[in-house]
Design a protein around this motif. Structure first.
Motif, PDB file in Angstrom:
ATOM      1  N   HIS A  51      33.270  38.450  52.674  1.00  0.00           N
ATOM      2  CA  HIS A  51      32.154  37.956  53.481  1.00  0.00           C
ATOM      3  C   HIS A  51      32.368  36.471  53.796  1.00  0.00           C
ATOM      4  O   HIS A  51      32.095  36.019  54.914  1.00  0.00           O
ATOM      5  N   ALA A  52      32.884  35.701  52.829  1.00  0.00           N
ATOM      6  CA  ALA A  52      33.177  34.282  53.063  1.00  0.00           C
ATOM      7  C   ALA A  52      34.215  34.137  54.175  1.00  0.00           C
ATOM      8  O   ALA A  52      34.088  33.270  55.048  1.00  0.00           O
TER       9      ALA A  52
ATOM     10  N   LEU B 115      31.947  30.401  47.601  1.00  0.00           N
ATOM     11  CA  LEU B 115      31.165  31.561  47.186  1.00  0.00           C
ATOM     12  C   LEU B 115      29.692  31.298  46.898  1.00  0.00           C
ATOM     13  O   LEU B 115      28.891  32.219  46.958  1.00  0.00           O
ATOM     14  N   ASP B 116      29.307  30.082  46.589  1.00  0.00           N
ATOM     15  CA  ASP B 116      27.874  29.822  46.344  1.00  0.00           C
ATOM     16  C   ASP B 116      27.315  28.795  47.329  1.00  0.00           C
ATOM     17  O   ASP B 116      26.353  28.099  47.034  1.00  0.00           O
TER      18      ASP B 116
ATOM     19  N   ALA C 244      29.360  29.398  53.571  1.00  0.00           N
ATOM     20  CA  ALA C 244      30.646  29.560  52.878  1.00  0.00           C
ATOM     21  C   ALA C 244      31.523  28.306  52.890  1.00  0.00           C
ATOM     22  O   ALA C 244      32.744  28.400  52.883  1.00  0.00           O
ATOM     23  N   TYR C 245      30.898  27.110  52.911  1.00  0.00           N
ATOM     24  CA  TYR C 245      31.724  25.905  52.800  1.00  0.00           C
ATOM     25  C   TYR C 245      30.939  24.757  52.170  1.00  0.00           C
ATOM     26  O   TYR C 245      29.716  24.724  52.214  1.00  0.00           O
ATOM     27  N   ALA C 246      31.697  23.849  51.578  1.00  0.00           N
ATOM     28  CA  ALA C 246      31.135  22.640  50.991  1.00  0.00           C
ATOM     29  C   ALA C 246      31.726  21.447  51.741  1.00  0.00           C
ATOM     30  O   ALA C 246      32.922  21.179  51.628  1.00  0.00           O
ATOM     31  N   ILE C 247      30.886  20.746  52.477  1.00  0.00           N
ATOM     32  CA  ILE C 247      31.365  19.618  53.280  1.00  0.00           C
ATOM     33  C   ILE C 247      31.958  18.516  52.402  1.00  0.00           C
ATOM     34  O   ILE C 247      32.860  17.803  52.807  1.00  0.00           O
TER      35      ILE C 247
END
Length: 191
Positions: free
Chosen positions: A89-90, A144-145, A149-152
């Protein structure tokens, strides 16, 4: 230093951002249903969820400290892209964001003797991503959390071509708006 506010969030990023601006806080995790309502628009959704988090915290706390909560959603083509259910899904979410501009809505709710809310809306443009890059990023576990689906602030920073708006808002807590709401409660960031 004793806590100035209660943060109704399990997000380590929100806690880090509050520490960055010198706000001491106590964490109280709340569990609410964050499922969007049928036909609910993204702006209304983040406002509702942030308000429900602070209300749920107020219901279980008998503290007199102000309660701060937040909700952040990644929005593409008017649709909320939540946290991925799994790695596949990510991959799908990141493929959708590749080479495109999307919005990040970040709402905050502050409850004290009244209830205040504010919203930050930012635009983020991803460069074109190869499937190999997307899969490699997903294998790190970082997406995943995370909404969209991303961390800037993490490895995905190399995907960001441009941002218009609030970097901290994209991380999950818009500091400009947060400082304004805290000031309304008499909590100044800079004293």
């Amino acid at each position: 230093m004793s806590a100035q506010i209660i943060l109704a969030s399990a997000s380590p990023r929100r806690s880090e951002l509050l520490k960055q601006i010198g706000i001491s806080h106590q964490i109280q995790v709340v569990d609410i249903d964050e499922t969007p309502l049928l036909g609910e628009l993204p702006l209304r959704y983040v406002q509702r969820v942030a308000a429900e988090k602070s209300a749920a915290c107020l219901a279980v706390m008998n503290q007199k400290l102000p309660i701060l909560s937040a909700d952040t959603s990644v929005v593409c083509d008017g649709m909320i892209l939540g946290k991925p259910d799994n790695e596949q899904h990510a991959v799908e979410l990141l493929s959708r964001l590749s080479g495109r501009t999307h919005q990040v809505y970040s709402a905050i709710s502050l409850r004290g003797n009244q209830h205040w809310q504010a919203v930050s809306i930012s635009e983020v443009r991803f460069r074109m991503l190869s499937q190999d890059e997307i899969i490699a990023y997903c294998h790190t576990g970082e997406p995943l959390d995370k909404a969209g689906a991303y961390a800037i602030q993490g490895l995905a920073s190399i995907f960001i071509e441009s941002i218009t708006g609030s970097f901290s808002g994209v991380m999950g807590l818009p500091l400009f708006e947060t400082a304004q709401l805290l000031a309304q409660q008499g909590i100044e960031v800079i004293t």
